[in-house]
Design an enzyme around this catalytic site. Structure first.
Site, PDB file in Angstrom:
ATOM      1  N   HIS A 279       0.840  -1.196   0.000  1.00 31.43           N
ATOM      2  CA  HIS A 279       0.000   0.000   0.000  1.00 31.43           C
ATOM      3  C   HIS A 279       0.884   1.260   0.000  1.00 31.43           C
ATOM      4  O   HIS A 279       0.684   2.164  -0.808  1.00 31.43           O
ATOM      5  CB  HIS A 279      -0.939  -0.015   1.208  1.00 31.43           C
ATOM      6  CG  HIS A 279      -1.652   1.279   1.439  1.00 31.43           C
ATOM      7  ND1 HIS A 279      -2.929   1.519   1.002  1.00 31.43           N
ATOM      8  CD2 HIS A 279      -1.252   2.425   2.034  1.00 31.43           C
ATOM      9  CE1 HIS A 279      -3.280   2.748   1.319  1.00 31.43           C
ATOM     10  NE2 HIS A 279      -2.276   3.324   1.963  1.00 31.43           N
ATOM     11  N   GLU A 280       1.872   1.282   0.900  1.00 34.19           N
ATOM     12  CA  GLU A 280       2.767   2.447   0.974  1.00 34.19           C
ATOM     13  C   GLU A 280       3.544   2.622  -0.327  1.00 34.19           C
ATOM     14  O   GLU A 280       3.735   3.737  -0.813  1.00 34.19           O
ATOM     15  CB  GLU A 280       3.738   2.311   2.148  1.00 34.19           C
ATOM     16  CG  GLU A 280       3.077   2.261   3.517  1.00 34.19           C
ATOM     17  CD  GLU A 280       2.230   3.494   3.810  1.00 34.19           C
ATOM     18  OE1 GLU A 280       2.582   4.592   3.325  1.00 34.19           O
ATOM     19  OE2 GLU A 280       1.197   3.371   4.497  1.00 34.19           O
ATOM     20  N   HIS A 283       1.698   4.419  -2.991  1.00 31.24           N
ATOM     21  CA  HIS A 283       1.730   5.884  -2.939  1.00 31.24           C
ATOM     22  C   HIS A 283       2.928   6.432  -3.737  1.00 31.24           C
ATOM     23  O   HIS A 283       2.824   7.479  -4.364  1.00 31.24           O
ATOM     24  CB  HIS A 283       1.828   6.369  -1.492  1.00 31.24           C
ATOM     25  CG  HIS A 283       0.523   6.274  -0.750  1.00 31.24           C
ATOM     26  ND1 HIS A 283      -0.658   6.766  -1.271  1.00 31.24           N
ATOM     27  CD2 HIS A 283       0.211   5.760   0.465  1.00 31.24           C
ATOM     28  CE1 HIS A 283      -1.630   6.558  -0.395  1.00 31.24           C
ATOM     29  NE2 HIS A 283      -1.130   5.943   0.652  1.00 31.24           N
ATOM     30  N   GLU A 359      -5.744   7.079  -1.258  1.00 31.26           N
ATOM     31  CA  GLU A 359      -5.770   5.884  -0.399  1.00 31.26           C
ATOM     32  C   GLU A 359      -6.429   4.712  -1.131  1.00 31.26           C
ATOM     33  O   GLU A 359      -5.941   3.587  -1.078  1.00 31.26           O
ATOM     34  CB  GLU A 359      -6.505   6.163   0.914  1.00 31.26           C
ATOM     35  CG  GLU A 359      -5.797   7.148   1.822  1.00 31.26           C
ATOM     36  CD  GLU A 359      -4.343   6.772   2.106  1.00 31.26           C
ATOM     37  OE1 GLU A 359      -4.040   5.567   2.200  1.00 31.26           O
ATOM     38  OE2 GLU A 359      -3.518   7.687   2.208  1.00 31.26           O
ATOM     39  N   ASP A 363      -4.640   1.240  -2.115  1.00 30.96           N
ATOM     40  CA  ASP A 363      -5.217  -0.051  -1.714  1.00 30.96           C
ATOM     41  C   ASP A 363      -5.329  -0.992  -2.919  1.00 30.96           C
ATOM     42  O   ASP A 363      -5.041  -2.176  -2.834  1.00 30.96           O
ATOM     43  CB  ASP A 363      -6.617   0.154  -1.108  1.00 30.96           C
ATOM     44  CG  ASP A 363      -6.549   0.537   0.364  1.00 30.96           C
ATOM     45  OD1 ASP A 363      -5.446   0.475   0.944  1.00 30.96           O
ATOM     46  OD2 ASP A 363      -7.593   0.911   0.927  1.00 30.96           O
TER      47      ASP A 363
END
Ligand SMILES: [Zn+2]
Length: 416
Positions: A279-280, A283, A359, A363
């Site tokens: 997930h990070e 980004h 976000e 995801d």
């Protein structure tokens, strides 16, 4: 614009933002308390009633403390501006035997000390009241006080030279000083990014290489799969202060580091750690970090241009309770940063909306490159461990939460 019209505008905006904050908090507390005794259906098999109740009580306690802090901050703001506090400080620093920039720096320090003192009891109550009561706190009063002193020293070491440079530019760089100040601000941001992982963060925490094992293998495989270059995987001793868990990236370019809180690694299985990291990573790969920085740069340029215009307008000073002080750029700087949040709070949902879109995208990235099911399991554990409420008031959440509500986020992941 006249001074009295601007004063009326300021008072009106202050009343609206205060009323909005209090009303949202009231809605949030009522919404959460009303749902305290039943776990939402989507989580019924994953979270027990005691954990759900704890999250509700924790949320209510924090929201109430937040309202008290909002009132205290508003009082200080009114006392400094219309109450004449800043005018008194300006008059006091006017007679100090320092050069132009020295007087303004002392003025800025005085206001920082005042707002720091007002915030201190709330920070103390959060850590040693609420966090202790809910069993999250692991910090001692000695460590808390040491952190505070370190924070002040670092803030002074980095903030004072920056403030001095900006004040000097405001006096010496002509009508386009704000463009130079903007360049200085951007350079400062890069300096912070470079100093944070190697100099600042190690002053507060110990960082050790992530030990070999199943989690490390899964992470390294994921990094290779996503073509992500980094300068090392680290574990931070977050457990020294709190049992809340987290993971983050620091640094930029090729000097990026990935840091896991030890508390996160303790709680999650290797595949869950992998999903959180994916997930990070999303980004970064989807350029969210870059986009965010560009937005910040654009906004700071616009705000500095606005400040330059206001600093040259006598009504701006008089409307906020201070005699015009064109030879004291520190006065305009302080007034601007004191008054700005009053006008921008109503825009908070736009920032939340933008961040929530990212976000969801991150995801989805994690679902593709790791596993949606593992991410859901990890999120449920994190919600439970952090006692984050599963039932926020939607309107409160739209203003305050950069992340989508748990139920929406998990429903989307399960659909993926
Ligand atoms: Zn995220």
């Amino acid at each position: 614009m006249t001074a009295s019209a601007f004063a009326a505008l300021f008072v009106g905006a202050l009343a609206v933002s205060l009323a909005l904050r209090v009303w949202l908090a009231y809605r949030h507390v009522r919404h959460v308390a009303a749902r305290r005794d039943a776990v939402p259906a989507a989580f019924a098999e994953r979270i027990g009633l005691p954990a759900h109740r704890k999250a509700a009580d924790y949320t209510v306690a924090r929201t109430r403390l937040g309202v008290a802090e909002t009132f205290a901050e508003t009082l200080v703001l009114v006392a400094l501006t219309l109450g004449g506090g800043l005018a008194a400080l300006v008059a006091w620093t006017d007679v100090l035997p320092f050069g132009g920039i020295g007087r303004d720096l002392i003025l800025i320090v005085a206001v920082a000390v005042i707002s720091g003192i007002v915030g201190l009891p709330f920070s103390y109550a959060q850590t040693f009241g609420i966090e202790v009561r809910f069993g999250f706190n692991r910090t001692t009063r000695a460590l808390w006080a040491t952190d505070l002193v370190k924070g002040i020293l670092i803030g002074a070491a980095l903030g004072l030279p920056l403030a001095a440079l900006v004040l000097w530019l405001m006096r010496a760089a002509g009508p386009l000083w704000w463009i130079w100040a903007w360049a200085a601000w951007i350079a400062f941001q890069f300096l912070l990014l470079a100093l944070y992982p190697t100099v600042i963060a190690p002053l507060f925490n110990k960082f050790s290489p992530l030990p070999a094992g199943a989690a490390r293998d899964a992470i390294e495989a994921l990094l290779v799969r996503c073509g992500f270059a980094n300068r090392g995987l680290y574990v931070m001793d977050g457990s020294r202060r709190s049992s809340h868990g987290n993971a983050f990236f620091t640094g930029f370019g090729r000097a990026k580091r990935i840091v896991f809180f030890d508390t996160l690694l303790e709680r999650l299985t290797p595949d869950e750690v992998e999903a959180v990291l994916a997930h990070e990573l999303g980004h970064f790969k989807l350029k969210h970090v870059l986009k965010r920085m560009l937005w910040m740069a654009a906004f700071s340029l616009a705000f500095l241009a606005l400040l330059a215009w206001l600093a040259a307008s006598p009504w701006f000073y008089e409307g906020l309770g201070v005699p015009p002080a064109p030879d004291r750029p520190g006065v305009a700087l302080l007034l601007f940063f004191l008054a700005l949040p009053v006008f921008t709070f109503v825009l908070a949902p736009l920032a939340s909306l933008y961040s929530r879109r990212h976000e969801f995208e991150a995801d989805l990235f994690a679902a593709k490159n790791a596993s949606a099911r593992s991410l859901v399991r990890a999120l449920v554990k994190l919600y439970e461990d952090n006692a984050a409420t599963l039932t926020p008031d939607p309107l409160y959440s739209a203003f305050h939460d950069s992340h989508p509500p748990a139920a929406v986020r998990i429903a989307r992941l399960e659909a993926a």
